[in-house]
Motif scaffolding. Sequence first.
Motif, PDB file in Angstrom:
ATOM      1  N   THR A   1      -6.215   5.649   9.281  1.00 43.43           N
ATOM      2  CA  THR A   1      -6.581   5.104  10.587  1.00 43.43           C
ATOM      3  C   THR A   1      -7.893   5.727  11.032  1.00 43.43           C
ATOM      4  O   THR A   1      -7.991   6.943  11.171  1.00 43.43           O
ATOM      5  CB  THR A   1      -5.458   5.390  11.613  1.00 43.43           C
ATOM      6  OG1 THR A   1      -4.226   4.873  11.098  1.00 43.43           O
ATOM      7  CG2 THR A   1      -5.763   4.740  12.948  1.00 43.43           C
TER       8      THR A   1
ATOM      9  N   PRO B   1       0.854  -1.204   0.000  1.00 41.40           N
ATOM     10  CA  PRO B   1       0.000   0.000   0.000  1.00 41.40           C
ATOM     11  C   PRO B   1       0.886   1.250   0.000  1.00 41.40           C
ATOM     12  O   PRO B   1       1.994   1.234   0.539  1.00 41.40           O
ATOM     13  CB  PRO B   1      -0.778  -0.132   1.309  1.00 41.40           C
ATOM     14  CG  PRO B   1       0.088  -0.970   2.186  1.00 41.40           C
ATOM     15  CD  PRO B   1       0.798  -1.929   1.271  1.00 41.40           C
TER      16      PRO B   1
ATOM     17  N   SER C   1      -5.610  10.360   3.878  1.00 40.27           N
ATOM     18  CA  SER C   1      -4.748   9.324   4.448  1.00 40.27           C
ATOM     19  C   SER C   1      -3.969   9.858   5.639  1.00 40.27           C
ATOM     20  O   SER C   1      -3.884  11.071   5.863  1.00 40.27           O
ATOM     21  CB  SER C   1      -3.761   8.823   3.389  1.00 40.27           C
ATOM     22  OG  SER C   1      -2.755   9.797   3.153  1.00 40.27           O
TER      23      SER C   1
ATOM     24  N   HIS D   1     -10.280  -3.580   9.435  1.00 36.03           N
ATOM     25  CA  HIS D   1      -8.834  -3.442   9.600  1.00 36.03           C
ATOM     26  C   HIS D   1      -8.159  -4.372   8.589  1.00 36.03           C
ATOM     27  O   HIS D   1      -8.496  -5.544   8.487  1.00 36.03           O
ATOM     28  CB  HIS D   1      -8.445  -3.830  11.033  1.00 36.03           C
ATOM     29  CG  HIS D   1      -6.989  -3.703  11.316  1.00 36.03           C
ATOM     30  ND1 HIS D   1      -6.395  -2.500  11.639  1.00 36.03           N
ATOM     31  CD2 HIS D   1      -6.003  -4.622  11.308  1.00 36.03           C
ATOM     32  CE1 HIS D   1      -5.109  -2.687  11.824  1.00 36.03           C
ATOM     33  NE2 HIS D   1      -4.851  -3.974  11.627  1.00 36.03           N
TER      34      HIS D   1
ATOM     35  N   ARG E   1      -6.671   1.017   8.667  1.00 30.79           N
ATOM     36  CA  ARG E   1      -6.232   0.593  10.002  1.00 30.79           C
ATOM     37  C   ARG E   1      -7.312   0.989  11.000  1.00 30.79           C
ATOM     38  O   ARG E   1      -7.818   2.100  10.953  1.00 30.79           O
ATOM     39  CB  ARG E   1      -4.911   1.259  10.369  1.00 30.79           C
ATOM     40  CG  ARG E   1      -3.766   0.760   9.515  1.00 30.79           C
ATOM     41  CD  ARG E   1      -2.458   1.287  10.006  1.00 30.79           C
ATOM     42  NE  ARG E   1      -1.377   0.844   9.135  1.00 30.79           N
ATOM     43  CZ  ARG E   1      -0.194   1.411   9.090  1.00 30.79           C
ATOM     44  NH1 ARG E   1       0.075   2.453   9.860  1.00 30.79           N
ATOM     45  NH2 ARG E   1       0.727   0.944   8.289  1.00 30.79           N
TER      46      ARG E   1
ATOM     47  N   SER F   1      -1.713   4.622   4.525  1.00 31.53           N
ATOM     48  CA  SER F   1      -2.732   4.026   5.387  1.00 31.53           C
ATOM     49  C   SER F   1      -3.705   5.124   5.797  1.00 31.53           C
ATOM     50  O   SER F   1      -3.423   6.312   5.650  1.00 31.53           O
ATOM     51  CB  SER F   1      -2.085   3.397   6.624  1.00 31.53           C
ATOM     52  OG  SER F   1      -1.447   4.389   7.399  1.00 31.53           O
TER      53      SER F   1
ATOM     54  N   ILE G   1      -4.647   2.204  -0.478  1.00 34.91           N
ATOM     55  CA  ILE G   1      -4.504   2.750   0.869  1.00 34.91           C
ATOM     56  C   ILE G   1      -5.043   1.706   1.845  1.00 34.91           C
ATOM     57  O   ILE G   1      -6.177   1.233   1.699  1.00 34.91           O
ATOM     58  CB  ILE G   1      -5.250   4.090   1.015  1.00 34.91           C
ATOM     59  CG1 ILE G   1      -4.606   5.120   0.087  1.00 34.91           C
ATOM     60  CG2 ILE G   1      -5.236   4.552   2.468  1.00 34.91           C
ATOM     61  CD1 ILE G   1      -5.245   6.475   0.107  1.00 34.91           C
ATOM     62  N   GLU G   2      -4.234   1.346   2.829  1.00 32.07           N
ATOM     63  CA  GLU G   2      -4.613   0.325   3.792  1.00 32.07           C
ATOM     64  C   GLU G   2      -5.430   0.927   4.936  1.00 32.07           C
ATOM     65  O   GLU G   2      -5.053   1.942   5.511  1.00 32.07           O
ATOM     66  CB  GLU G   2      -3.375  -0.344   4.374  1.00 32.07           C
ATOM     67  CG  GLU G   2      -3.690  -1.436   5.374  1.00 32.07           C
ATOM     68  CD  GLU G   2      -2.457  -2.107   5.933  1.00 32.07           C
ATOM     69  OE1 GLU G   2      -2.623  -3.153   6.573  1.00 32.07           O
ATOM     70  OE2 GLU G   2      -1.334  -1.591   5.753  1.00 32.07           O
TER      71      GLU G   2
END
Length: 165
Positions: A19, A14, A34, A57, A72, A17, A69-70
């Motif tokens: 969150t 990725p 992000s 998640h 979290r 991230s 984009i991960e």
Amino acid sequence: MLTCSSVIRHFHDPVASITLDETARHRRRMRMVSDRLENGSTIAFLLDLPEARLLRHGDGLVLDDGRIIEVRAKPEALMEVRARDPRHLLTLAWQIGNRHLAAEITEQTIRLRRDHVIRDMLIGLGASVVDIDAPFDPEGGAYGGAHAGHHHDDGHAHSHGHSHD
């Protein structure tokens, strides 16, 4: 503006991230930014999914330029509920479900948002309840995987056919 219209579970490398707490992860369409990259910049994009869903998640948000984009899960103020045995855990889960609360269920615990009324009820039913800060990944609902829990404050003004005593 970049757009994300799909979510994938298995991916590599990725570029960034994001969150989010559980509430912010339950979306269909929203402008998102992000987390900061190493160079201090961020990636702004429009989440534009076909239907609302809970971003889990580890999910990957696929941008229209192919980058990922991960997602979290941000740690939240939760209660972790433990029971005497598996049958007792099922009973506690039924009581929680009867109150329409979002819950993360494992073989040995149930995690819920902190709520003193629910805490007292669970302790009264013989549960062990400990405050934790952890990511919250509740079960999906019976209708299309979305969940529609409501929070219990000191008093809420709606009625839905059963007691919270």
